[in-house]
Design a protein around this motif. Structure first.
Motif, PDB file in Angstrom:
ATOM      1  N   LYS A  16       0.847  -1.194   0.000  1.00 21.09           N
ATOM      2  CA  LYS A  16       0.000   0.000   0.000  1.00 21.09           C
ATOM      3  C   LYS A  16       0.879   1.238   0.000  1.00 21.09           C
ATOM      4  O   LYS A  16       1.905   1.281   0.677  1.00 21.09           O
ATOM      5  CB  LYS A  16      -0.899   0.010   1.233  1.00 21.09           C
ATOM      6  CG  LYS A  16      -1.839  -1.174   1.278  1.00 21.09           C
ATOM      7  CD  LYS A  16      -2.941  -0.964   2.275  1.00 21.09           C
ATOM      8  CE  LYS A  16      -3.884  -2.147   2.292  1.00 21.09           C
ATOM      9  NZ  LYS A  16      -4.526  -2.426   1.033  1.00 21.09           N
ATOM     10  N   GLN A  20      -2.330   5.608   0.923  1.00 23.85           N
ATOM     11  CA  GLN A  20      -3.377   4.626   1.216  1.00 23.85           C
ATOM     12  C   GLN A  20      -3.387   4.273   2.702  1.00 23.85           C
ATOM     13  O   GLN A  20      -4.457   4.143   3.311  1.00 23.85           O
ATOM     14  CB  GLN A  20      -3.178   3.363   0.374  1.00 23.85           C
ATOM     15  CG  GLN A  20      -3.485   3.568  -1.092  1.00 23.85           C
ATOM     16  CD  GLN A  20      -3.078   2.377  -1.937  1.00 23.85           C
ATOM     17  OE1 GLN A  20      -2.027   1.764  -1.722  1.00 23.85           O
ATOM     18  NE2 GLN A  20      -3.919   2.038  -2.911  1.00 23.85           N
ATOM     19  N   ASP A  23      -4.873   7.186   4.573  1.00 19.53           N
ATOM     20  CA  ASP A  23      -6.328   7.191   4.388  1.00 19.53           C
ATOM     21  C   ASP A  23      -7.004   6.127   5.256  1.00 19.53           C
ATOM     22  O   ASP A  23      -8.054   6.388   5.853  1.00 19.53           O
ATOM     23  CB  ASP A  23      -6.682   6.984   2.916  1.00 19.53           C
ATOM     24  CG  ASP A  23      -6.269   8.147   2.028  1.00 19.53           C
ATOM     25  OD1 ASP A  23      -5.980   9.254   2.552  1.00 19.53           O
ATOM     26  OD2 ASP A  23      -6.211   7.943   0.797  1.00 19.53           O
ATOM     27  N   LEU A  24      -6.405   4.939   5.323  1.00 20.27           N
ATOM     28  CA  LEU A  24      -6.952   3.885   6.182  1.00 20.27           C
ATOM     29  C   LEU A  24      -6.918   4.312   7.653  1.00 20.27           C
ATOM     30  O   LEU A  24      -7.875   4.065   8.394  1.00 20.27           O
ATOM     31  CB  LEU A  24      -6.169   2.587   5.999  1.00 20.27           C
ATOM     32  CG  LEU A  24      -6.388   1.835   4.696  1.00 20.27           C
ATOM     33  CD1 LEU A  24      -5.364   0.711   4.555  1.00 20.27           C
ATOM     34  CD2 LEU A  24      -7.802   1.271   4.643  1.00 20.27           C
ATOM     35  N   HIS A  26      -6.961   7.396   8.854  1.00 23.04           N
ATOM     36  CA  HIS A  26      -7.971   8.431   9.067  1.00 23.04           C
ATOM     37  C   HIS A  26      -9.369   7.837   9.087  1.00 23.04           C
ATOM     38  O   HIS A  26     -10.222   8.273   9.870  1.00 23.04           O
ATOM     39  CB  HIS A  26      -7.840   9.525   8.017  1.00 23.04           C
ATOM     40  CG  HIS A  26      -6.611  10.364   8.193  1.00 23.04           C
ATOM     41  ND1 HIS A  26      -6.143  11.214   7.209  1.00 23.04           N
ATOM     42  CD2 HIS A  26      -5.729  10.480   9.223  1.00 23.04           C
ATOM     43  CE1 HIS A  26      -5.040  11.814   7.638  1.00 23.04           C
ATOM     44  NE2 HIS A  26      -4.770  11.384   8.858  1.00 23.04           N
ATOM     45  N   ALA A  27      -9.616   6.824   8.269  1.00 25.63           N
ATOM     46  CA  ALA A  27     -10.924   6.158   8.265  1.00 25.63           C
ATOM     47  C   ALA A  27     -11.188   5.458   9.601  1.00 25.63           C
ATOM     48  O   ALA A  27     -12.349   5.324  10.016  1.00 25.63           O
ATOM     49  CB  ALA A  27     -11.003   5.147   7.114  1.00 25.63           C
ATOM     50  N   ARG A  28     -10.129   5.048  10.276  1.00 25.28           N
ATOM     51  CA  ARG A  28     -10.249   4.429  11.603  1.00 25.28           C
ATOM     52  C   ARG A  28     -10.396   5.474  12.702  1.00 25.28           C
ATOM     53  O   ARG A  28     -10.552   5.134  13.870  1.00 25.28           O
ATOM     54  CB  ARG A  28      -9.027   3.567  11.903  1.00 25.28           C
ATOM     55  CG  ARG A  28      -8.911   2.334  11.038  1.00 25.28           C
ATOM     56  CD  ARG A  28      -7.670   1.531  11.401  1.00 25.28           C
ATOM     57  NE  ARG A  28      -7.766   0.940  12.723  1.00 25.28           N
ATOM     58  CZ  ARG A  28      -8.229  -0.264  12.989  1.00 25.28           C
ATOM     59  NH1 ARG A  28      -8.653  -1.025  11.989  1.00 25.28           N
ATOM     60  NH2 ARG A  28      -8.265  -0.737  14.210  1.00 25.28           N
ATOM     61  N   GLY A  29     -10.287   6.734  12.326  1.00 26.26           N
ATOM     62  CA  GLY A  29     -10.415   7.802  13.312  1.00 26.26           C
ATOM     63  C   GLY A  29      -9.099   8.290  13.873  1.00 26.26           C
ATOM     64  O   GLY A  29      -9.067   9.121  14.775  1.00 26.26           O
TER      65      GLY A  29
END
Length: 93
Positions: A16, A20, A23-24, A26-29
């Motif tokens: 990755k 990427q 982004d992962l 940030h998606a997890r908080g």
């Protein structure tokens, strides 16, 4: 090893791009207020990344791609070419 080299090697290990992974995260908080240990544990558990590669990613997850220009243009082992890290991956170069 340069800051950029840590990110490049993390990409080779995970498949990755640094972006990427950011982004992962940030998606997890995960963000600026997240404790580094939380992010390191996630990177170890999900991607088997060690502390060196993990701390480079912690920096960009929490602070973005800018780094100190202390080693930019130096001849030392920790030298980076730019004070802005490339997160777009090796294939983009």
């Amino acid at each position: 090893m340069s800051f950029q080299a840590y990110l490049d090697n993390a990409e080779k290990k995970t498949g990755k791009t640094p972006q990427q992974l950011v982004d992962l995260a940030h998606a997890r908080g995960f963000g600026a207020d997240t404790k580094s240990g939380e992010i390191l544990a996630w990177l170890k558990d999900d991607f088997d990344l060690g502390r060196g590669h993990g701390m480079a990613l912690v920096h960009v997850i929490k602070n973005g791609p800018g780094i100190s220009d202390q080693h930019v243009g130096s001849s030392g082992v920790h030298r980076d070419e730019s004070a802005v890290l490339r997160l777009d991956g090796l294939a983009a170069r």
